[in-house]
Write a protein that holds these residues in place. Sequence first.
Motif, short mmCIF file in Angstrom:
data_model
loop_
_atom_site.label_atom_id
_atom_site.label_comp_id
_atom_site.label_asym_id
_atom_site.label_seq_id
_atom_site.Cartn_x
_atom_site.Cartn_y
_atom_site.Cartn_z
N MET A 94 0.82 -1.20 0.00
CA MET A 94 0.00 0.00 0.00
C MET A 94 0.86 1.26 0.00
O MET A 94 0.57 2.22 -0.73
CB MET A 94 -0.93 0.00 1.22
N PHE A 95 1.92 1.28 0.79
CA PHE A 95 2.80 2.44 0.83
C PHE A 95 3.47 2.67 -0.52
O PHE A 95 3.58 3.81 -1.00
CB PHE A 95 3.87 2.25 1.92
N THR A 96 3.90 1.59 -1.17
CA THR A 96 4.52 1.72 -2.49
C THR A 96 3.52 2.23 -3.52
O THR A 96 3.83 3.09 -4.35
CB THR A 96 5.08 0.36 -2.94
N ALA A 97 2.29 1.72 -3.48
CA ALA A 97 1.27 2.16 -4.43
C ALA A 97 0.86 3.62 -4.19
O ALA A 97 0.63 4.37 -5.15
CB ALA A 97 0.04 1.25 -4.33
N VAL A 98 0.78 4.04 -2.93
CA VAL A 98 0.44 5.44 -2.63
C VAL A 98 1.55 6.36 -3.11
O VAL A 98 1.29 7.46 -3.64
CB VAL A 98 0.18 5.61 -1.12
N SER A 99 2.81 5.94 -2.97
CA SER A 99 3.93 6.74 -3.51
C SER A 99 3.83 6.86 -5.02
O SER A 99 4.08 7.93 -5.59
CB SER A 99 5.26 6.10 -3.11
N ALA A 100 3.45 5.77 -5.69
CA ALA A 100 3.28 5.82 -7.14
C ALA A 100 2.12 6.74 -7.53
O ALA A 100 2.22 7.48 -8.51
CB ALA A 100 3.03 4.41 -7.68
N LEU A 101 1.03 6.71 -6.77
CA LEU A 101 -0.09 7.62 -7.04
C LEU A 101 0.33 9.08 -6.88
O LEU A 101 -0.08 9.95 -7.65
CB LEU A 101 -1.25 7.31 -6.10
N PHE A 102 1.16 9.35 -5.88
CA PHE A 102 1.64 10.71 -5.65
C PHE A 102 2.50 11.18 -6.82
O PHE A 102 2.36 12.32 -7.30
CB PHE A 102 2.42 10.76 -4.34
N LEU A 103 3.37 10.31 -7.31
CA LEU A 103 4.19 10.66 -8.47
C LEU A 103 3.33 10.87 -9.72
O LEU A 103 3.56 11.80 -10.50
CB LEU A 103 5.22 9.56 -8.73
N CYS A 104 2.35 10.00 -9.91
CA CYS A 104 1.45 10.14 -11.06
C CYS A 104 0.68 11.45 -10.99
O CYS A 104 0.49 12.13 -12.01
CB CYS A 104 0.50 8.96 -11.10
N LEU A 105 0.24 11.83 -9.79
CA LEU A 105 -0.50 13.09 -9.63
C LEU A 105 0.40 14.29 -9.89
O LEU A 105 -0.03 15.27 -10.50
CB LEU A 105 -1.08 13.15 -8.21
N ILE A 106 1.65 14.21 -9.47
CA ILE A 106 2.60 15.30 -9.74
C ILE A 106 2.80 15.46 -11.23
O ILE A 106 2.82 16.58 -11.77
CB ILE A 106 3.94 15.03 -9.03
N GLY A 107 2.96 14.34 -11.94
CA GLY A 107 3.14 14.41 -13.39
C GLY A 107 1.95 15.01 -14.10
O GLY A 107 2.09 15.84 -15.00
N MET A 108 0.72 14.62 -13.70
CA MET A 108 -0.47 15.16 -14.34
C MET A 108 -0.66 16.64 -14.03
O MET A 108 -1.03 17.43 -14.91
CB MET A 108 -1.70 14.36 -13.90
N CYS A 109 -0.42 17.04 -12.78
CA CYS A 109 -0.55 18.46 -12.43
C CYS A 109 0.48 19.30 -13.14
O CYS A 109 0.21 20.44 -13.54
CB CYS A 109 -0.43 18.62 -10.92
N ASN A 110 1.68 18.75 -13.33
CA ASN A 110 2.72 19.50 -14.03
C ASN A 110 2.34 19.74 -15.49
O ASN A 110 2.52 20.83 -16.02
CB ASN A 110 4.05 18.75 -13.94
N THR A 111 1.80 18.71 -16.14
CA THR A 111 1.42 18.87 -17.55
C THR A 111 0.19 19.74 -17.71
O THR A 111 0.01 20.37 -18.75
CB THR A 111 1.15 17.49 -18.18
N ALA A 112 -0.67 19.78 -16.69
CA ALA A 112 -1.92 20.51 -16.83
C ALA A 112 -1.79 21.99 -16.47
O ALA A 112 -2.43 22.84 -17.11
CB ALA A 112 -3.00 19.87 -15.95
N PHE A 113 -0.97 22.32 -15.49
CA PHE A 113 -0.97 23.67 -14.95
C PHE A 113 0.32 24.45 -15.17
O PHE A 113 0.34 25.65 -14.95
CB PHE A 113 -1.27 23.63 -13.44
N VAL A 114 1.41 23.77 -15.55
CA VAL A 114 2.67 24.47 -15.75
C VAL A 114 2.70 25.03 -17.16
O VAL A 114 2.32 24.36 -18.12
CB VAL A 114 3.86 23.52 -15.49
N SER A 115 3.17 26.24 -17.30
CA SER A 115 3.26 26.88 -18.60
C SER A 115 4.28 26.19 -19.48
O SER A 115 5.30 25.67 -19.00
CB SER A 115 3.63 28.36 -18.44
N SER A 116 4.00 26.20 -20.78
CA SER A 116 4.93 25.58 -21.72
C SER A 116 6.17 26.42 -21.95
O SER A 116 7.15 25.94 -22.51
CB SER A 116 4.24 25.34 -23.07
N VAL A 117 6.14 27.69 -21.54
CA VAL A 117 7.31 28.56 -21.68
C VAL A 117 8.16 28.40 -20.43
O VAL A 117 7.72 28.75 -19.33
CB VAL A 117 6.89 30.03 -21.86
N PRO A 118 9.35 27.88 -20.53
CA PRO A 118 10.14 27.58 -19.34
C PRO A 118 10.82 28.82 -18.79
O PRO A 118 11.01 29.82 -19.47
CB PRO A 118 11.18 26.58 -19.87
#
Length: 245
Positions: A94-118
């Motif tokens: 469960m701890f490993t899967a929750v860590s994976a969910l946290f990483l997946c959520l970070i990746g989705m939030c980064n692609t959704a809300f971070v500007s494409s201009v670095p």
Amino acid sequence: MGCRDVHAATVLAFLSGTASVAGLLAAVLLPNWRQMRLYTFNKNERNVTVYTGLWIKCARIDGSRDCVIYDPQWYTAVDQLDLRVLQFALPLSMFTAVSALFLCLIGMCNTAFVSSVPNVKLAKCLVNSAGCHLVAGLLFLLACAICLTPSVWVIFYNNYLNRKYEPVFSFDISVFIAIASAGGLFFTSVLLFLWYCACKSLPSPFWQPLYSHAPSMHSYASQPYSARSRLSAIEIDIPVVTHTS
């Protein structure tokens, strides 16, 4: 398929991983890993079923839903090796899967809300979305292996107990929930791996992590001073004066 967009595959993988973690939590808490059926030949008495979980044990008489014997301290005195292993394996999964969910959520939030201009000043702090999903897929696969192996072992250990004592033992619904949750974790990892392979650029190797914004930084970075000095020496604007009568 672009790696800088949130796709249905990543959302489905996140939902599947969440459902799998919920299934693992239910399997951990339910006292339904093993049943021990005790029969009596006295017509004035009823049979008793002992429900064994990872943390508690409950004995019920046929026709009753209340526990005649309830042992909340069962987790300290577990005498069955497979259940003892599950006490450590399932929380770790469960701890490993929750860590994976946290990483997946970070990746989705980064692609959704971070500007494409670095921002060049924050180049070292940028999040690699595709890399987050790739590592999350590996963690989901690891959580699946940690959960599935001892859960399947319960079935074989149950047969061992029936041969050693009497055929009164049977595995219960928590075994099926845990195996189904492990299948969900495996399905989630496969989804993330397929997304990673589909969104990556074809010339790059399979194992090379993708960068969300690094390739576009060079277009915003200023040119070296030597290049600007050479261009300034060549490109000289010569004014042309024309006389009109």
